[in-house]
Design a protein around this motif. Sequence first.
Motif, PDB file in Angstrom:
ATOM      1  N   ASN A 249       0.827  -1.212   0.000  1.00  0.00           N
ATOM      2  CA  ASN A 249       0.000   0.000   0.000  1.00  0.00           C
ATOM      3  C   ASN A 249       0.859   1.260   0.000  1.00  0.00           C
ATOM      4  O   ASN A 249       0.535   2.248  -0.676  1.00  0.00           O
ATOM      5  N   GLU A 250       1.950   1.244   0.759  1.00  0.00           N
ATOM      6  CA  GLU A 250       2.858   2.399   0.792  1.00  0.00           C
ATOM      7  C   GLU A 250       3.518   2.615  -0.558  1.00  0.00           C
ATOM      8  O   GLU A 250       3.701   3.756  -0.995  1.00  0.00           O
ATOM      9  N   ARG A 251       3.849   1.512  -1.216  1.00  0.00           N
ATOM     10  CA  ARG A 251       4.480   1.610  -2.530  1.00  0.00           C
ATOM     11  C   ARG A 251       3.507   2.222  -3.543  1.00  0.00           C
ATOM     12  O   ARG A 251       3.880   3.077  -4.344  1.00  0.00           O
ATOM     13  N   LYS A 252       2.259   1.778  -3.510  1.00  0.00           N
ATOM     14  CA  LYS A 252       1.248   2.321  -4.408  1.00  0.00           C
ATOM     15  C   LYS A 252       1.024   3.805  -4.136  1.00  0.00           C
ATOM     16  O   LYS A 252       0.877   4.608  -5.071  1.00  0.00           O
ATOM     17  N   LEU A 253       0.996   4.173  -2.861  1.00  0.00           N
ATOM     18  CA  LEU A 253       0.809   5.581  -2.490  1.00  0.00           C
ATOM     19  C   LEU A 253       1.972   6.437  -2.988  1.00  0.00           C
ATOM     20  O   LEU A 253       1.769   7.527  -3.543  1.00  0.00           O
ATOM     21  N   ALA A 254       3.200   5.949  -2.808  1.00  0.00           N
ATOM     22  CA  ALA A 254       4.389   6.695  -3.247  1.00  0.00           C
ATOM     23  C   ALA A 254       4.383   6.912  -4.752  1.00  0.00           C
ATOM     24  O   ALA A 254       4.778   7.981  -5.244  1.00  0.00           O
ATOM     25  N   ILE A 255       3.921   5.908  -5.497  1.00  0.00           N
ATOM     26  CA  ILE A 255       3.892   6.008  -6.959  1.00  0.00           C
ATOM     27  C   ILE A 255       2.764   6.929  -7.415  1.00  0.00           C
ATOM     28  O   ILE A 255       2.959   7.807  -8.259  1.00  0.00           O
ATOM     29  N   GLU A 256       1.585   6.742  -6.833  1.00  0.00           N
ATOM     30  CA  GLU A 256       0.414   7.491  -7.275  1.00  0.00           C
ATOM     31  C   GLU A 256       0.509   8.976  -6.963  1.00  0.00           C
ATOM     32  O   GLU A 256       0.044   9.806  -7.739  1.00  0.00           O
ATOM     33  N   ARG A 257       1.102   9.336  -5.820  1.00  0.00           N
ATOM     34  CA  ARG A 257       1.192  10.756  -5.465  1.00  0.00           C
ATOM     35  C   ARG A 257       2.090  11.514  -6.451  1.00  0.00           C
ATOM     36  O   ARG A 257       1.816  12.664  -6.787  1.00  0.00           O
ATOM     37  N   ILE A 258       3.132  10.842  -6.958  1.00  0.00           N
ATOM     38  CA  ILE A 258       3.996  11.471  -7.955  1.00  0.00           C
ATOM     39  C   ILE A 258       3.302  11.498  -9.305  1.00  0.00           C
ATOM     40  O   ILE A 258       3.379  12.479 -10.053  1.00  0.00           O
ATOM     41  N   ARG A 259       2.589  10.429  -9.630  1.00  0.00           N
ATOM     42  CA  ARG A 259       1.870  10.359 -10.901  1.00  0.00           C
ATOM     43  C   ARG A 259       0.806  11.455 -10.983  1.00  0.00           C
ATOM     44  O   ARG A 259       0.672  12.130 -12.003  1.00  0.00           O
ATOM     45  N   LEU A 260       0.044  11.624  -9.907  1.00  0.00           N
ATOM     46  CA  LEU A 260      -1.006  12.634  -9.887  1.00  0.00           C
ATOM     47  C   LEU A 260      -0.420  14.044  -9.896  1.00  0.00           C
ATOM     48  O   LEU A 260      -0.983  14.953 -10.497  1.00  0.00           O
ATOM     49  N   ASP A 261       0.704  14.230  -9.222  1.00  0.00           N
ATOM     50  CA  ASP A 261       1.332  15.546  -9.170  1.00  0.00           C
ATOM     51  C   ASP A 261       1.888  15.943 -10.526  1.00  0.00           C
ATOM     52  O   ASP A 261       1.812  17.103 -10.930  1.00  0.00           O
ATOM     53  N   THR A 262       2.436  14.982 -11.249  1.00  0.00           N
ATOM     54  CA  THR A 262       3.036  15.247 -12.552  1.00  0.00           C
ATOM     55  C   THR A 262       1.980  15.345 -13.644  1.00  0.00           C
ATOM     56  O   THR A 262       2.097  16.144 -14.571  1.00  0.00           O
TER      57      THR A 262
END
Length: 374
Positions: A123-136
């Motif tokens: 879950n932490e890995r998905k959160l780390a990836i998604e927050r950058i994806r959404l920000d970019t």
Amino acid sequence: MVAWGIVMTIMAFVKNFSQLMTARFLLGAFESGFAPGIIFYLTKWYKKSEQNYRISLFFAGAAIAGAFNSFLAFSITSLDGKFGLNGWQWLFMIDGVVTVIIAFLSYFIFPDYAETATWLTENERKLAIERIRLDTGESAYSTHFDKFQIIQAFKDLKIYIFMVIYFCIVVILFSFAFFIPSIVNGLGFNTVISQLLSSPPFIFGCISSIIIAKLSGRYKVYGPYLIFNLLISMMGYILLIVPSDTTSLKYIGACIAGLGIFACIPTSLTWLTSNLAGDSKRAVGSAMMIAWGNIGGVVSGQLYRSSDAPAYKTGHSVALSLLAVAVILSIIQYYLLNRANKYKLKDPERFLKGLNEEEVMNLGDLHPSFIYSL
């Protein structure tokens, strides 16, 4: 960094000039990828609004090192004669060995990406990836090697503007860091006091970097803060140039110059990285900016000549001129990015016209969904 540390250690035992020059070349070659690598690494873990603070912490470490390097160098060189080694040999050897140890440990501690971080839960890995994806932005997010992005980096005007801005800043920062003891000594202080009084400008610079980073991250703007700090540094150099017999006023000028210029490095780098999308383009763009800026290190060594002592008006005047150039280019960059944002918001389809689906996905920061940070 392991290779860099090994070369540093070897330099402690170099016997002749040709060996020294070879070792110095290798030292620069191995060190060249360190700063852009760190900057790129941080962009893989933090959102645009979070990057300046982290990059500032990295450069704050360099500022603190500058504040205490004279003291550490004096302490290490006091080992002169121990085990038949000169003080300078101890200095190179200790710096090299410590670097090798830290670099070796960091290889096992730092993962490349969130996708490969074993110490994160799923879950932490998905959160780390998604927050950058959404920000970019979904269409600008890319982690794979992309030749098109590399070509786009070399064709991007804003990168070249950032390169010149960074060059101006680096020339000033390096010359300030290298010659601040001489500048303070020229104010009338003896050598020992000059070394001690050289530390506060670095400390002020470290503090200002952190404060500016927090503010720029909170309000998600970088250009105005960069311009503000450049103007602050200009005030410091003006005080150093203006004829005056007041030593305290001159020293305040040196502190103000340091207060402004140190925060410019992380802010300018963050302003660049937050406006590049796609790993390949961001990595190449950061390397271009830092590589060109490092040429400023060659220029900076020529600014303060012994023949200009004690006032060093030539060096201060060149620094002031470069600050003015950086301010003008920063204003131009702000205008161009703001204009591009207006075009993207007003008519996003103009950026997609005539492109197939694959080409649209490779647009990176040129995609209308990517709004430039000002």
